[in-house]
Scaffold this motif. Structure first.
Motif, mmCIF file in Angstrom:
data_model
loop_
_atom_site.group_PDB
_atom_site.id
_atom_site.type_symbol
_atom_site.label_atom_id
_atom_site.label_comp_id
_atom_site.label_asym_id
_atom_site.label_seq_id
_atom_site.Cartn_x
_atom_site.Cartn_y
_atom_site.Cartn_z
ATOM 1 N N LEU A 151 0.825 -1.205 0.000
ATOM 2 C CA LEU A 151 0.000 0.000 0.000
ATOM 3 C C LEU A 151 0.862 1.259 0.000
ATOM 4 C CD1 LEU A 151 -2.638 -1.178 2.648
ATOM 5 C CD2 LEU A 151 -2.768 -1.362 0.153
ATOM 6 N N VAL A 152 1.975 1.216 0.729
ATOM 7 C CA VAL A 152 2.891 2.360 0.737
ATOM 8 C C VAL A 152 3.555 2.526 -0.624
ATOM 9 C CG1 VAL A 152 5.043 3.227 1.731
ATOM 10 C CG2 VAL A 152 3.302 2.244 3.221
ATOM 11 N N THR A 153 3.936 1.422 -1.237
ATOM 12 C CA THR A 153 4.551 1.480 -2.571
ATOM 13 C C THR A 153 3.584 2.027 -3.601
ATOM 14 O OG1 THR A 153 5.991 -0.386 -2.028
ATOM 15 C CG2 THR A 153 5.710 0.130 -4.358
ATOM 16 N N ASP A 154 2.292 1.721 -3.451
ATOM 17 C CA ASP A 154 1.282 2.266 -4.364
ATOM 18 C C ASP A 154 1.337 3.791 -4.390
ATOM 19 O OD1 ASP A 154 0.348 -0.247 -5.022
ATOM 20 O OD2 ASP A 154 -1.361 -0.178 -3.649
ATOM 21 N N VAL A 155 1.455 4.391 -3.216
ATOM 22 C CA VAL A 155 1.489 5.852 -3.123
ATOM 23 C C VAL A 155 2.724 6.398 -3.836
ATOM 24 C CG1 VAL A 155 1.562 7.823 -1.552
ATOM 25 C CG2 VAL A 155 0.201 5.799 -0.966
ATOM 26 N N LYS A 156 3.854 5.779 -3.606
ATOM 27 C CA LYS A 156 5.092 6.213 -4.248
ATOM 28 C C LYS A 156 4.971 6.122 -5.770
ATOM 29 C CE LYS A 156 10.067 5.140 -4.411
ATOM 30 N NZ LYS A 156 10.138 4.731 -5.830
ATOM 31 N N ASP A 157 4.437 5.021 -6.262
ATOM 32 C CA ASP A 157 4.295 4.829 -7.703
ATOM 33 C C ASP A 157 3.352 5.856 -8.317
ATOM 34 O OD1 ASP A 157 6.004 2.667 -7.634
ATOM 35 O OD2 ASP A 157 4.403 1.176 -7.481
ATOM 36 N N ILE A 158 2.265 6.167 -7.624
ATOM 37 C CA ILE A 158 1.296 7.125 -8.150
ATOM 38 C C ILE A 158 1.886 8.529 -8.191
ATOM 39 C CG2 ILE A 158 -0.899 8.264 -7.642
ATOM 40 C CD1 ILE A 158 -1.883 5.527 -6.605
ATOM 41 N N VAL A 159 2.585 8.917 -7.128
ATOM 42 C CA VAL A 159 3.213 10.241 -7.107
ATOM 43 C C VAL A 159 4.190 10.387 -8.275
ATOM 44 C CG1 VAL A 159 4.789 11.756 -5.823
ATOM 45 C CG2 VAL A 159 2.931 10.577 -4.625
ATOM 46 N N GLU A 160 5.004 9.379 -8.479
ATOM 47 C CA GLU A 160 5.986 9.434 -9.565
ATOM 48 C C GLU A 160 5.319 9.409 -10.928
ATOM 49 O OE1 GLU A 160 9.751 7.332 -7.215
ATOM 50 O OE2 GLU A 160 8.533 6.152 -8.601
ATOM 51 N N TYR A 161 4.244 8.641 -11.077
ATOM 52 C CA TYR A 161 3.528 8.613 -12.358
ATOM 53 C C TYR A 161 2.960 9.994 -12.687
ATOM 54 C CZ TYR A 161 -0.241 8.047 -15.684
ATOM 55 O OH TYR A 161 -1.081 8.215 -16.762
ATOM 56 N N LEU A 162 2.498 10.693 -11.667
ATOM 57 C CA LEU A 162 1.918 12.019 -11.883
ATOM 58 C C LEU A 162 2.974 13.058 -12.240
ATOM 59 C CD1 LEU A 162 -0.636 12.043 -8.919
ATOM 60 C CD2 LEU A 162 -1.175 11.833 -11.355
ATOM 61 N N GLY A 163 4.228 12.658 -12.231
ATOM 62 C CA GLY A 163 5.308 13.552 -12.624
ATOM 63 C C GLY A 163 5.887 14.377 -11.497
ATOM 64 N N TYR A 164 5.702 13.920 -10.264
ATOM 65 C CA TYR A 164 6.197 14.650 -9.108
ATOM 66 C C TYR A 164 7.198 13.790 -8.320
ATOM 67 C CZ TYR A 164 2.381 18.013 -9.802
ATOM 68 O OH TYR A 164 1.528 18.960 -10.320
ATOM 69 N N ASN A 165 8.045 14.460 -7.575
ATOM 70 C CA ASN A 165 8.936 13.732 -6.666
ATOM 71 C C ASN A 165 8.634 14.047 -5.210
ATOM 72 O OD1 ASN A 165 9.984 16.327 -6.345
ATOM 73 N ND2 ASN A 165 11.775 15.917 -7.626
#
Length: 303
Positions: A151-165
């Protein structure tokens, strides 16, 4: 002689750990049995007093109009390569502005953040995501797919997909738990952390273990460990228990003038009545007591 003493010491340590583990799981499943007995008695009592009680799931076929309100934002989808899961989210505000990411709790979905999407879209790129197992996001079948590290990795992946760090992270209830853990594991990716209705994991665990009254208030954690039966209890009588959860004065929105509208309530019931939706939501609880790096409750139990 030294070797004998060493082996004896190792044996005693292993025995003590086994006894402790046995005692831990005895406590968990013993409490589960008590919660199940109470739920069964309540169910039988309702059947006797209300013979018309229905066991149908009452799947909603048509989404209410409020879920297609364009003023809330644009419906988007992303498939994460690493997990293979597709996530649904609502996005509003100009691209390039700071990201504000919303994580909902149980038993909700992106719609819980409708007011915040309108409020903050002028200053942020606001995104409310359906967590895995909720809404229009994919629903993995295995219980293990809902472990906290996933679940934590999901958040990281979504943030990065949206083009943000990095992002301003807002979480409520289970979303708050995941937000806490995300900030702990990836502090460089969080500019601000806002958590609603969810204390820090270690604070909650320490308090619950020292105050039995909190364990009683958190008895649903234990009841939800059971397979299938919680889904039945939440869905019978056209999701009466869920309706009460959202609308009662003790657990729901009971402030005068702020109650959910009939359409709002129907939006939640539409999302949760879909096949497998309740199981996906409950699987978050079914991983709380499992071994793992992020199984904070069991970790702090042994400290």
């Amino acid at each position: 002689m030294a070797r004998v003493l060493n082996n004896l010491l190792l044996f005693l340590i292993r025995l003590a750990l086994k006894i402790r583990v046995w005692g831990y799981w005895s406590l968990i499943y013993g409490y589960c049995a008590l919660c199940t007995t109470a739920a069964l008695l309540k169910l039988c009592w309702n059947i006797v007093l209300r013979p018309t009680t229905t066991f149908q799931w009452g799947i909603r076929e048509t989404p209410p109009a409020c879920l297609n309100d364009t003023s809330l934002g644009t419906h988007c989808y992303v498939r994460i390569k690493e997990s293979g899961l597709r996530f649904h989210y609502i996005a509003a505000g100009e691209r390039g502005k700071p990201l504000m990411l919303f994580l909902h709790g149980f038993p909700e979905f992106w719609f819980s953040w409708r007011y915040q999407l309108r409020e903050f879209k002028s200053e942020f790129r606001v995104v409310a995501v359906d967590m895995r197992g909720y809404g229009e996001s994919d629903l993995p079948l295995s219980t293990e797919s809902y472990q906290l590290d996933h679940l934590v990795t999901d958040v990281k992946d979504i943030v990065e997909y949206l083009g943000y760090n990095r992002c301003c992270l807002v979480g409520h209830d289970w979303g708050g738990t995941i937000a806490w853990l995300f900030a702990i594991h990836y502090p460089e990716m969080v500019t601000k952390l806002i958590v609603l209705n969810c204390p820090h994991p270690s604070v909650f665990t320490d308090y619950a273990l020292r105050h039995p009254s909190q364990l009683l208030k958190s008895s649903h954690f234990f009841f939800f460990q059971l397979p299938r039966f919680p889904e039945l209890m939440l869905s019978i009588n056209d999701f009466k228990a869920l309706k009460a959860l959202f609308t009662s004065r003790s657990t729901g929105i009971g402030r005068k003038g702020r109650w959910l509208t009939a359409e709002d309530l129907e939006a939640y019931l539409y999302a949760l009545s879909q096949p497998g939706a309740l199981t996906g939501a409950l699987n978050y609880y079914r991983n709380v007591f499992r071994w793992g790096d992020d199984s904070y409750l069991i970790s702090f139990f042994f400290l």
